[in-house]
Design an enzyme around this catalytic site. Sequence first.
Site, PDB file in Angstrom:
ATOM      1  N   ARG A 117     -28.784 -27.488-142.291  1.00  0.00           N
ATOM      2  CA  ARG A 117     -29.063 -27.864-140.892  1.00  0.00           C
ATOM      3  C   ARG A 117     -27.854 -27.459-140.075  1.00  0.00           C
ATOM      4  NH1 ARG A 117     -31.394 -33.435-138.380  1.00  0.00           N
ATOM      5  NH2 ARG A 117     -33.252 -32.335-139.073  1.00  0.00           N
ATOM      6  N   CYS A 280     -41.803 -35.515-134.054  1.00  0.00           N
ATOM      7  CA  CYS A 280     -40.988 -35.326-135.259  1.00  0.00           C
ATOM      8  C   CYS A 280     -40.007 -36.475-135.478  1.00  0.00           C
ATOM      9  CB  CYS A 280     -40.255 -33.995-135.194  1.00  0.00           C
ATOM     10  SG  CYS A 280     -39.022 -33.899-133.872  1.00  0.00           S
TER      11      CYS A 280
HETATM   12  N1  NVA Z   1     -35.547 -31.043-131.037  1.00  0.00           N
HETATM   13  C1  NVA Z   1     -34.871 -32.081-131.771  1.00  0.00           C
HETATM   14  C2  NVA Z   1     -35.513 -32.308-133.102  1.00  0.00           C
HETATM   15  C3  NVA Z   1     -34.862 -33.388-133.912  1.00  0.00           C
HETATM   16  C4  NVA Z   1     -35.471 -33.539-135.270  1.00  0.00           C
HETATM   17  C5  NVA Z   1     -33.405 -31.719-131.932  1.00  0.00           C
HETATM   18  O1  NVA Z   1     -33.113 -30.563-132.242  1.00  0.00           O
HETATM   19  O2  NVA Z   1     -32.556 -32.594-131.722  1.00  0.00           O
HETATM   20  N1   CP Z   2     -37.369 -35.058-137.671  1.00  0.00           N
HETATM   21  C1   CP Z   2     -36.150 -34.891-138.210  1.00  0.00           C
HETATM   22  O1   CP Z   2     -35.740 -33.808-138.625  1.00  0.00           O
HETATM   23  O2   CP Z   2     -35.434 -36.043-138.262  1.00  0.00           O
HETATM   24  P1   CP Z   2     -33.882 -36.160-138.622  1.00  0.00           P
HETATM   25  O3   CP Z   2     -33.123 -35.512-137.497  1.00  0.00           O
HETATM   26  O4   CP Z   2     -33.635 -37.637-138.701  1.00  0.00           O
HETATM   27  O5   CP Z   2     -33.623 -35.468-139.910  1.00  0.00           O
END
Ligand code: NVA
Ligand code: CP
Length: 325
Positions: A117, A280
Amino acid sequence: MFAPIEGNPLAGRDLLRLFDLTPAEFIFLLDKAAETKALWKKDARAAQAAAPYTGQAVAVILEKPSLRTRISFERAAFRLGAQPIVMSDTSSAFSRGESVKDTIMVMERYVQAIVIRSFAQSRVQEIAHWASVPVINALTDDFHPCQAVADFMTIRECKGRLEGLKVAYLGDGANNMAHVFLEGVALSGMELTIATAAGYDPNPVYLAEAEAMAAATGAQIRLVRDPTEALAAADVVVTDSWASMGAEAEHDKRVADLGIYQVNGESMRLAAADAIFLHCLPAHRNEEVSDEVMDAAYSRIYDEAENRMHAQQALLDLLMAGGLG
Ligand code: NVA
Ligand code: CP
């Protein structure tokens, strides 16, 4: 719609965005996710006993915060028999400035898959360039493909199909979730209307790529300013936070710009009578979505979160198969 898939075409591959998959491979992955969930619901003890990756390991590198992604990948790896190794914050793999090449060339001597990530999509691409083990994008600024697999799995569970369904995406049209909905809808022959404000349109390159795929699969993609246009007869209503991770400083401006795209009870009354709501998570309750919607029977947000684990288990299972001799 597609020729049946023989064997496992995903073995040894990466998943950096949904468009790494063909339409047939996307459905193949969704089938595997549903099958994984069913097996574990039926007899978790027997499923654990059959874990195929005992003695292997999965690295999970988190350069942004996470609840769902971290836990669901840890559980998915464990269920497969593999050891999850999570690196976040100050213990993150890259926190000392070591080169991507050195970090990955070392890491792959220890682990059989790398989940990452991060911020820029180019970073996960660079990691995948150096890695000989599968690399999975667990969210970048541009894409969140693992979330999309869980979301489309949830839609199939609720509706029994994907093709032909109408999806309304309201809110920030330029973020990772908007982009993965473009790709998922295009791969699966659905109809997507993104309702967003000027300045929040999807990345034009990703939009053009999705339109090209849509032309091949019969999907339809529209971009509108009026949220009611997107909501009319929608089978699935989706939103996401207005200020994604990394854009927190713009929060107040985004709330002002995107206010009319809030999903609330009134929005859901414009959708189909049996429409479902997805997010999400994490949600900012009463910003992009009201409490009424979050807590309604048609809200499938917790099933969606659970499906992250099943979908990622299926994904790891298929990708890591390349490493089994
Ligand atoms: N669009 C959001 C999704 C979090 C899971 C972000 O990137 O913070
Ligand atoms: N939806 C999602 O990716 O949640 P987190 O940021 O908590 O991992």
